[in-house]
Design an enzyme around this catalytic site. Structure first.
Site, short mmCIF file in Angstrom:
data_model
loop_
_atom_site.label_atom_id
_atom_site.label_comp_id
_atom_site.label_asym_id
_atom_site.label_seq_id
_atom_site.Cartn_x
_atom_site.Cartn_y
_atom_site.Cartn_z
N ASP A 176 1.20 -1.19 0.01
CA ASP A 176 0.08 0.17 0.43
C ASP A 176 0.89 1.24 0.28
OD1 ASP A 176 -2.09 1.61 0.29
OD2 ASP A 176 -3.30 0.70 2.13
C1 BGC Z 1 -4.95 3.61 0.52
C2 BGC Z 1 -5.34 2.78 -0.53
C3 BGC Z 1 -4.98 3.24 -2.24
C4 BGC Z 1 -3.73 3.84 -2.45
C5 BGC Z 1 -3.60 4.43 -4.10
C6 BGC Z 1 -4.03 4.24 0.05
O1 BGC Z 1 -3.81 5.54 1.01
O2 BGC Z 1 -5.09 3.11 1.71
O3 BGC Z 1 -6.75 1.93 -0.54
O4 BGC Z 1 -5.10 1.86 -3.45
O5 BGC Z 1 -3.61 4.47 -1.48
O6 BGC Z 1 -4.24 5.15 -3.78
#
Ligand code: BGC
Length: 744
Positions: free
Chosen positions: A262
């Protein structure tokens, strides 16, 4: 490209070029409009690493994607196109209700079709991978991201997980569709006390029985990518958890696709206290199985020295790169680097009437009628009543919710617009009444700029005149519809709250309107189950509308005016009080359960200041008209664990009202005695039964032994002979019960 050629390509790459494939950067690095929600920070990586990066995060639009891809292919030094990934969680330009609303549809088949539409819409705009579905099971609405989940039930979540993955990936072979990336592996939804990014601590049976099935369902449905969680699970950050990523995901479940971290979660291994520095973090994440490092400097700066110093084998890097190249190849990017996106195709695919129409259907199926005293709803569009539509959401286009990053307000149908299609202008008066939120301190704490706050909170004169106008039109009306709710910014990522009431200013206005003694319909817009206990008596009817999406206003009006008989059923419990949280229907019994304990006085499992029960249980929702359930019948009272035995449960449903209606018959099981005690009930199936007035139909479920299995302390699913209670219900509380036994 043929496998052999792809292999040659991998062999021809320098170590640095290979590492590039494992780096994902966001739009700002490519001088593009960046729609990431995650924290921005200067990464501290070289321009060379940027030039060699393998994928881009959260940039969309056919023109923009082409521009960046062209530059990359000119500068990259090798012919490997970028992969474009983004959060397409519940729609792209055509936005659906938030997933918690999607959960309330109990309609995976419709959701699958909707996600195919979304995938085609987004692919035409240059995207190739969606960071969805988010399948984290949720039990605590203090957590803002319950918005992104389909709810608290492992079975229902698994059905939706599979439907979303299949929907996204359906047209991949035909050069359309999106690669689906299931997230956040694993158990992000169990963040302690609902506070964002908090650790999760779960027993093995709970993890396997409740939290893991929805990810497993996505894997079984053929998902091609998995994203790790930002959090720790039982003390180990998911992004470096070998047990989770290797033993469970790769070995036990046979997943051979790409694993991505993530946002910055590789770097955050340091903050967790799991890695010494960013090189150590890179080593730990890669060895655990993370192929792509999203938006952190760790792989970019750390992997090369690790290989050169002999701490990491290049073969490990090759494995990860191979998976990335294979995915690019499957998408046909070597032949078509824009993935088939053109501005014409984008235009033709975006917000088409067909897509809007399906979104409208999904939105109205997501609406849950929580209360309807004396059948106040539906309103008669041909009656002569004067309706005062009041509230901050009455004429508001902000109906998309925080994670609809690509959706645009301007395309959204407001509640006012929806109502106007049913009522002539002289019968419909509208007033804002008050702002959505007037809590400046909360907005400041969220980092909202002074300028934005100026748009959210009106000056006191405007607020006063909004208020006066609302009371004036209410006095003149026969019925008041109050469109209330939390602000978009109050839910979603980093939207944890401890108090889940409607904003104070809205509750005050509602209380004043109540004094006028007119019937009130309350529409609730929210990203989570709010605590509605203190407003429930202030309204005669309550419609839970979530953030209902692009077609929200149409959907709400369709239900309010009876064109659509509501079918939504909650997929997450609505608490009576925040102090009960976490609260979910499929809990274990205590040794002293309330109402069933041998103790009658003080020493039972309950709160002394509040009920144990929720305000509205899982599975709950009203429809117009009435039904009657018959007796729950089984075609046998035993089921043999060996062989392929099965038994069928059936229950009749009679429409005793005057309008057609669809009943969602829910089947729950309770294992009376087991070596790991089992939930008081858990959903094992459901059937939607449309019934015409006067008609009787039967809902049936075939039960097989594997549906009765549970997870033991090794995380293995086992069945044990014994007695089982079976319930067929219109929700998780009302009882129609029988029992049967499972034999050896
Ligand atoms: C979130 C994810 C997301 C990623 C990309 C993160 O802050 O936890 O769910 O896919 O950002 O935007």
């Amino acid at each position: 490209m043929e496998q052999e050629k792809l292999h040659d390509l991998l062999q021809s790459l320098t170590l640095q070029e290979k590492i590039g494939q494992l780096i994902q950067l966001s739009g700002e690095f490519f001088d593009a409009t960046d729609i990431s929600l995650g924290p921005q920070r200067k990464l501290g990586i070289t321009q060379e690493a940027v030039d060699l990066a393998g994928s881009v995060l959260n940039v969309a639009g056919a023109k923009e994607v082409k521009r960046i891809q062209d530059i990359h292919l000119r500068q990259g030094g090798h012919p490997i196109p970028l992969l474009f990934m983004a959060d397409v969680i519940y729609g792209y330009k055509t936005v659906y209700p938030i997933p918690l609303g999607i959960g309330a549809t109990w309609d995976p088949a419709l959701v699958e079709r909707a996600y195919t539409n979304t995938a085609d819409e987004a692919r035409a705009s240059g995207l190739q991978v969606s960071f969805a579905p988010m399948v984290d099971l949720v039990r605590d609405p203090r957590w803002g991201r319950v918005l992104e989940s389909t709810g608290e039930d492992p079975y229902l979540n698994s059905r939706f997980a599979a439907a979303m993955v299949k929907g996204f990936q359906k047209n991949l072979a035909a050069g359309s569709g999106l690669v689906s990336c299931v997230k956040h592996f694993a158990a992000y939804g169990a963040a302690e006390a609902g506070r964002e990014y908090n650790p999760a601590d779960l027993s093995t049976p709970t993890l396997f029985q409740d939290y893991l099935p929805s990810y497993k369902a996505a894997i079984d449905a053929g998902v091609k990518m998995v994203m790790t969680s930002l959090t720790t699970l039982n003390g180990v950050p998911a992004t470096a958890d070998k047990w989770l990523l290797q033993d469970i995901l790769r070995k036990r479940w046979g997943f051979d696709g790409v694993i991505i971290s993530d946002y910055a979660s590789v770097y955050e291994l340091i903050k967790h206290g799991f890695a010494q520095d960013s090189t150590d973090a890179a080593a730990k994440a890669l060895t655990a199985g993370v192929d792509i490092d999203m938006k952190s400097p760790c792989y970019a700066n750390g992997l090369q020295p690790l290989v050169e110093n002999g701490h990491l084998s290049e073969a490990k890097i090759d494995d990860a790169v191979w998976r990335v190249l294979t995915l690019k190849n499957k998408l046909g990017l070597f032949e078509h680097p824009y993935g088939g996106a053109t501005e014409e195709r984008e235009h033709a695919q975006t917000l088409t009437p067909e897509k809007r129409s399906l979104a409208r259907d999904l939105s109205r199926k997501a609406l849950v009628l929580l209360k309807n005293n004396e059948n106040l709803l539906p309103l008669n569009p041909h009656g002569n009543q004067r309706v005062a539509l009041i509230g901050p959401y009455a004429d508001e286009q902000e109906l998309l919710g925080l994670w609809a990053v690509h959706g645009e307000r301007k395309d959204t149908v407001t509640i006012k617009a929806g109502f106007s299609e049913y009522l002539p202008a002289q019968q419909l008066q509208i007033a804002k009444g008050t702002d959505i939120i007037r809590d400046r301190a909360m907005l400041e704490k969220m980092g909202v700029s002074a300028e934005q706050i100026g748009h959210i909170i009106s000056g006191s004169n405007t607020e006063q005149s909004n208020h006066d106008q609302a009371l004036a039109i209410a006095k003149n009306a026969d019925i008041i519809v109050f469109a209330a709710g939390e602000h978009t910014l109050q839910s979603g990522e980093a939207g944890s709250r401890t108090r889940l009431r409607l904003p104070d200013n809205q509750r005050q206005l509602l209380a004043e309107l109540r004094k006028l003694n007119k019937p009130i319909v309350l529409i609730v817009i929210s990203g989570r189950p709010l605590v509605l206990t203190d407003v429930q008596d202030q309204a005669d009817a309550i419609l839970q509308a979530w953030f209902p999406g692009t077609e929200g206003g149409h959907a709400i009006a369709d239900v309010i005016f009876g064109r659509y008989n509501p079918t939504g059923r909650l997929s997450m419990t609505f608490p009576y009080d925040e102090g009960q949280l976490p609260l979910y229907y499929n809990h274990l019994s205590t040794g002293r359960p309330e109402n069933h304990s041998q103790h009658s006085g003080r020493f039972v499992s309950r709160y002394i200041d509040n009920p144990n029960k929720p305000l509205y249980p899982f599975g709950y929702g009203l429809s117009y008209g009435s039904v009657q359930y018959g007796e729950l019948k089984l075609d046998s009272d035993t089921l043999a664990a060996a062989g392929r035995d099965e038994l069928t449960a059936a229950i009749s449903v009679t429409n005793t009202g005057t309008v057609p209606r669809e009943e969602t018959v829910q089947f729950y099981i309770h294992d009376q005695v087991a070596s790991i005690v089992q939930p008081v009930k858990r959903l094992i199936g459901f059937q939607k039964v449309p019934v015409q007035p006067g008609e009787t139909k039967t809902a049936a479920l075939t039960i097989t032994p594997d549906m009765l299995s549970f997870a033991n302390r090794d995380g293995e699913f086992i069945t044990e002979p014994g007695m089982f209670d079976l319930f067929a219900r219109p929700n998780s509380q009302d009882v129609h019960q029988t029992s049967f036994s499972l034999t050896e």
